[in-house]
Design a protein around this motif. Sequence first.
Motif, PDB file in Angstrom:
ATOM      1  N   GLY A 307       0.809  -1.212   0.000  1.00 12.94           N
ATOM      2  CA  GLY A 307       0.000   0.000   0.000  1.00 12.94           C
ATOM      3  C   GLY A 307       0.843   1.261   0.000  1.00 12.94           C
ATOM      4  N   ILE A 308       1.930   1.254   0.794  1.00 18.44           N
ATOM      5  CA  ILE A 308       2.787   2.441   0.885  1.00 18.44           C
ATOM      6  C   ILE A 308       3.471   2.732  -0.452  1.00 18.44           C
ATOM      7  CG2 ILE A 308       4.786   1.096   1.703  1.00 18.44           C
ATOM      8  CD1 ILE A 308       5.495   3.508   3.461  1.00 18.44           C
ATOM      9  N   ARG A 309       3.821   1.672  -1.171  1.00 20.66           N
ATOM     10  CA  ARG A 309       4.477   1.850  -2.475  1.00 20.66           C
ATOM     11  C   ARG A 309       3.475   2.367  -3.514  1.00 20.66           C
ATOM     12  NH1 ARG A 309       7.625  -2.141  -2.117  1.00 20.66           N
ATOM     13  NH2 ARG A 309       9.653  -1.118  -2.127  1.00 20.66           N
ATOM     14  N   ILE A 310       2.258   1.834  -3.476  1.00 20.65           N
ATOM     15  CA  ILE A 310       1.211   2.296  -4.387  1.00 20.65           C
ATOM     16  C   ILE A 310       0.876   3.761  -4.104  1.00 20.65           C
ATOM     17  CG2 ILE A 310      -1.257   2.037  -4.918  1.00 20.65           C
ATOM     18  CD1 ILE A 310      -0.850  -0.996  -4.607  1.00 20.65           C
ATOM     19  N   LEU A 311       0.807   4.122  -2.819  1.00 13.51           N
ATOM     20  CA  LEU A 311       0.514   5.508  -2.439  1.00 13.51           C
ATOM     21  C   LEU A 311       1.606   6.455  -2.933  1.00 13.51           C
ATOM     22  CD1 LEU A 311      -1.227   7.547  -0.917  1.00 13.51           C
ATOM     23  CD2 LEU A 311       0.020   6.949   1.178  1.00 13.51           C
ATOM     24  N   ARG A 312       2.872   6.065  -2.753  1.00 11.11           N
ATOM     25  CA  ARG A 312       3.980   6.916  -3.210  1.00 11.11           C
ATOM     26  C   ARG A 312       3.925   7.126  -4.721  1.00 11.11           C
ATOM     27  NH1 ARG A 312       7.708   4.017   0.329  1.00 11.11           N
ATOM     28  NH2 ARG A 312       8.411   2.847  -1.507  1.00 11.11           N
ATOM     29  N   TRP A 314       1.272   6.897  -6.699  1.00 10.23           N
ATOM     30  CA  TRP A 314       0.100   7.713  -7.037  1.00 10.23           C
ATOM     31  C   TRP A 314       0.378   9.193  -6.761  1.00 10.23           C
ATOM     32  CZ3 TRP A 314      -4.119   6.098  -9.599  1.00 10.23           C
ATOM     33  CH2 TRP A 314      -5.244   6.917  -9.624  1.00 10.23           C
ATOM     34  N   ARG A 315       0.975   9.462  -5.590  1.00  4.62           N
ATOM     35  CA  ARG A 315       1.298  10.853  -5.237  1.00  4.62           C
ATOM     36  C   ARG A 315       2.327  11.446  -6.193  1.00  4.62           C
ATOM     37  NH1 ARG A 315       1.705  10.555   1.413  1.00  4.62           N
ATOM     38  NH2 ARG A 315      -0.544  10.817   1.817  1.00  4.62           N
ATOM     39  N   HIS A 316       3.276  10.615  -6.623  1.00  4.85           N
ATOM     40  CA  HIS A 316       4.286  11.079  -7.579  1.00  4.85           C
ATOM     41  C   HIS A 316       3.617  11.574  -8.856  1.00  4.85           C
ATOM     42  CE1 HIS A 316       7.803  11.074 -10.230  1.00  4.85           C
ATOM     43  NE2 HIS A 316       7.102  10.303 -11.060  1.00  4.85           N
ATOM     44  N   LYS A 323      -3.045  13.649 -13.883  1.00  8.85           N
ATOM     45  CA  LYS A 323      -4.347  13.374 -13.274  1.00  8.85           C
ATOM     46  C   LYS A 323      -4.666  11.887 -13.445  1.00  8.85           C
ATOM     47  CE  LYS A 323      -6.148  18.032 -13.997  1.00  8.85           C
ATOM     48  NZ  LYS A 323      -7.230  18.862 -14.591  1.00  8.85           N
ATOM     49  N   PRO A 324      -4.056  11.042 -12.601  1.00  6.37           N
ATOM     50  CA  PRO A 324      -4.216   9.593 -12.779  1.00  6.37           C
ATOM     51  C   PRO A 324      -5.650   9.099 -12.640  1.00  6.37           C
ATOM     52  CG  PRO A 324      -3.159  10.104 -10.685  1.00  6.37           C
ATOM     53  CD  PRO A 324      -3.190  11.373 -11.466  1.00  6.37           C
ATOM     54  N   SER A 325      -6.478   9.807 -11.857  1.00  9.07           N
ATOM     55  CA  SER A 325      -7.856   9.350 -11.653  1.00  9.07           C
ATOM     56  C   SER A 325      -8.667   9.375 -12.947  1.00  9.07           C
ATOM     57  CB  SER A 325      -8.544  10.209 -10.589  1.00  9.07           C
ATOM     58  OG  SER A 325      -8.506  11.573 -10.950  1.00  9.07           O
ATOM     59  N   LYS A 326      -8.215  10.149 -13.944  1.00 12.24           N
ATOM     60  CA  LYS A 326      -8.916  10.209 -15.227  1.00 12.24           C
ATOM     61  C   LYS A 326      -8.774   8.902 -16.011  1.00 12.24           C
ATOM     62  CE  LYS A 326      -8.376  13.681 -17.884  1.00 12.24           C
ATOM     63  NZ  LYS A 326      -7.736  14.757 -18.694  1.00 12.24           N
ATOM     64  N   TYR A 327      -7.766   8.104 -15.668  1.00  6.42           N
ATOM     65  CA  TYR A 327      -7.449   6.925 -16.471  1.00  6.42           C
ATOM     66  C   TYR A 327      -7.968   5.621 -15.859  1.00  6.42           C
ATOM     67  CZ  TYR A 327      -4.416  10.048 -19.082  1.00  6.42           C
ATOM     68  OH  TYR A 327      -3.932  11.080 -19.852  1.00  6.42           O
ATOM     69  N   VAL A 328      -8.667   5.723 -14.737  1.00  7.29           N
ATOM     70  CA  VAL A 328      -9.255   4.530 -14.123  1.00  7.29           C
ATOM     71  C   VAL A 328     -10.707   4.828 -13.787  1.00  7.29           C
ATOM     72  CG1 VAL A 328      -7.071   3.710 -13.167  1.00  7.29           C
ATOM     73  CG2 VAL A 328      -8.505   5.223 -11.800  1.00  7.29           C
ATOM     74  N   ASP A 329     -11.548   3.787 -13.786  1.00  5.55           N
ATOM     75  CA  ASP A 329     -12.945   4.023 -13.441  1.00  5.55           C
ATOM     76  C   ASP A 329     -13.083   4.238 -11.933  1.00  5.55           C
ATOM     77  OD1 ASP A 329     -13.102   1.489 -12.137  1.00  5.55           O
ATOM     78  OD2 ASP A 329     -13.550   0.522 -14.045  1.00  5.55           O
ATOM     79  N   GLU A 330     -14.260   4.687 -11.523  1.00  4.18           N
ATOM     80  CA  GLU A 330     -14.480   5.065 -10.122  1.00  4.18           C
ATOM     81  C   GLU A 330     -14.273   3.892  -9.170  1.00  4.18           C
ATOM     82  OE1 GLU A 330     -17.994   7.024  -7.292  1.00  4.18           O
ATOM     83  OE2 GLU A 330     -18.251   6.882  -9.470  1.00  4.18           O
TER      84      GLU A 330
END
Length: 410
Positions: A307-312, A314-316, A323-330
């Motif tokens: 989780g910590i690696r995924i969070l880092r 995503w924040r990067h 805007k990474p949220s645009k490329y994945v569904d909700e």
Amino acid sequence: MEIQDIPKYYFVRENGSVEGARVDSFTPETLFSTAGVASHWYDLGESDTYRIATNLGHEIEGTPEHPLVIMGEDGNLRFKTAKNIKAGDWIPLKTGSQMFGNYRRLDKEQSYILGLLTGDGGMTIKDRICFTTADRELLIACKNYFQKKYSCQLQKTKSRKYDYVITSAVVKSELLQSGLSENYSRNKKVPEQIMMAPKEQVVAFLQGLFDTDGSVYKTGKVEFSTSSKKLAKQVSALLLNLGVMHKFRIKGNNQYTDSYILLISGVELINFSQQVGFRLTRKQEKLNSYLAKIKLRTNVDLFPAQGIRILRLWRHLVEDGKKPSKYVDESFHKQICRYAQGGRKPSRESIKLFLEACVKVDPEIYTNDDFKFLQLMVNSGLFFDRVSKVEEFRGRVYDFTVSETHSFVS
């Protein structure tokens, strides 16, 4: 082969040096797995040991100071001595090494017949080979093989409905030389020639074994059951080498009546079908039918502490103006948030989807250390299983020296 059998097949000098013994070697820092060469083999005699069991029923045993790889709470792999391993630790199991021998005395058909006879054959009566089956397809396969190779006919017995026999000292002698044994069912084992054989022969043997002692259930599980612990352990090792993860469990509480069961389910059914499968038509059709109509998911092939690696990562992307949220569904975005918060552990497939989304956001992300680690990990063949029990034992201990990596997969 088992580590104690090395001197049977390789020349070991008095100082322990050995020639030609290849082992699967692994480097935690790079997640790199390769075929290493053992320079030395040692018989260290009797010693105190720790036996470590996992949730899926797999075991590893070593001396108190023997280092084992675990997944740390920081999301990195590291070594931990056996005496310090505790219930709840995550241990990586290596699958899909695809390491096989080059002993080619047996062809594929011989290997398949050895699988059938290991499963439903009997060699305990002098000069007699018995095969028990109610499947006409298996009976024809056996009859054709013995007729073609030995000009012998399988004869139906009068006393038992599904028993067929050949009485021939010559045929039995050749089968014994091929690696079959005269043991009763609870002492059966994989023939040594199969353990040293190329992949094609190993797969053919497993097909024969699963055609006889394997089952396919409507619930979508493939099960192999035997009363021989040694056979079960050997088949388990062969499946792991082929990349088929499974659960190992014991049914019963008496060494003379216990059943040892290998259970394959979920996405591993696809691996089993691709790597081994059945030759027996009705079983393979049943498996194909299930795979065709069910969307397989896994809640077993999970990666802890990422989780910590995924969070880092995503924040990067966010801090870099993307805007990474645009490329994945909700729905998947919510999953990513749960992974980052530690509420859920991501599966192999979820991490692959996450990495694909990262590349869409930033095609240059390949150079990011967290991205590289996750990509290496999901393609490394590592399967993480949680330690369920650690017990102190005493047993005979053996060891390898692998010069380049100083590690080996056991």
